[in-house]
Design a protein around this motif. Sequence first.
Motif, PDB file in Angstrom:
ATOM      1  N   LYS A  34     -69.761  44.552   9.294  1.00 11.44           N
ATOM      2  CA  LYS A  34     -68.461  43.890   9.357  1.00 11.44           C
ATOM      3  C   LYS A  34     -67.576  44.600   8.352  1.00 11.44           C
ATOM      4  CE  LYS A  34     -66.119  39.457   8.713  1.00 11.44           C
ATOM      5  NZ  LYS A  34     -66.283  38.034   8.288  1.00 11.44           N
TER       6      LYS A  34
ATOM      7  N   ARG B  14     -63.298  45.499   7.060  1.00 13.00           N
ATOM      8  CA  ARG B  14     -61.860  45.188   7.102  1.00 13.00           C
ATOM      9  C   ARG B  14     -61.141  46.472   6.706  1.00 13.00           C
ATOM     10  NH1 ARG B  14     -61.394  40.838   3.976  1.00 13.00           N
ATOM     11  NH2 ARG B  14     -61.235  39.402   5.722  1.00 13.00           N
TER      12      ARG B  14
ATOM     13  N   ILE C 182     -53.825  44.637   9.477  1.00 12.89           N
ATOM     14  CA  ILE C 182     -55.112  44.425   8.820  1.00 12.89           C
ATOM     15  C   ILE C 182     -56.089  44.036   9.924  1.00 12.89           C
ATOM     16  CG2 ILE C 182     -56.407  43.136   7.078  1.00 12.89           C
ATOM     17  CD1 ILE C 182     -54.086  44.914   5.966  1.00 12.89           C
TER      18      ILE C 182
ATOM     19  N   VAL D 176     -60.124  43.411  11.323  1.00 14.68           N
ATOM     20  CA  VAL D 176     -61.509  43.071  11.011  1.00 14.68           C
ATOM     21  C   VAL D 176     -62.331  43.500  12.216  1.00 14.68           C
ATOM     22  CG1 VAL D 176     -63.163  41.241  10.507  1.00 14.68           C
ATOM     23  CG2 VAL D 176     -60.861  41.156   9.516  1.00 14.68           C
TER      24      VAL D 176
ATOM     25  N   TYR E 156     -63.052  43.940  17.691  1.00 14.94           N
ATOM     26  CA  TYR E 156     -62.017  44.059  16.668  1.00 14.94           C
ATOM     27  C   TYR E 156     -60.938  43.000  16.853  1.00 14.94           C
ATOM     28  CZ  TYR E 156     -59.554  46.818  20.252  1.00 14.94           C
ATOM     29  OH  TYR E 156     -58.957  47.260  21.409  1.00 14.94           O
TER      30      TYR E 156
ATOM     31  N   GLU F 192     -56.154  40.739  12.045  1.00  9.82           N
ATOM     32  CA  GLU F 192     -56.137  39.570  11.178  1.00  9.82           C
ATOM     33  C   GLU F 192     -54.718  39.226  10.757  1.00  9.82           C
ATOM     34  OE1 GLU F 192     -59.331  38.371   8.069  1.00  9.82           O
ATOM     35  OE2 GLU F 192     -57.907  39.695   7.057  1.00  9.82           O
TER      36      GLU F 192
END
Length: 130
Positions: free
Chosen positions: A90, A92, A99, A101, A120, A123
């Motif tokens: 995982k 970021r 942004i 994740v 994906y 965020e």
Amino acid sequence: MTEPETTAAIEEMLQDYFDVLYTQNMDLFDRVFHPSAVLYSAQDGAVVVRPREEYRELMRARRSPEQNRAPRNDVVLAIDTLSPEMAMAKVRLRLNDNIMVDYLNLLLVEAHWMIVAKLYHREETVLDVR
């Protein structure tokens, strides 16, 4: 390969992944994404499925964050090893003004970790005054 060696090898591949998304270096892209990789997202309530080659062409057609002089912010949030040949990461990262994740499913292929599936999510959007 011991657990620390496995984690170190995955972290090295993830740095390549971050570099791919920032520079859009297609040679590095080919080392990071398995030829049969598939990418998934949900945008505006619709599931989007992209085969690796479609994603590759989208990347080639746009300006890279490096060309845009966008800031970088790459973070590995978690690595979970399922077996000596399979793992999940995982991460970021900042991709231009987004942004993101990502959940990355990884396989060890010929002694090299590769992404076989990517989920994906955007965020947030960050608007910088430059």
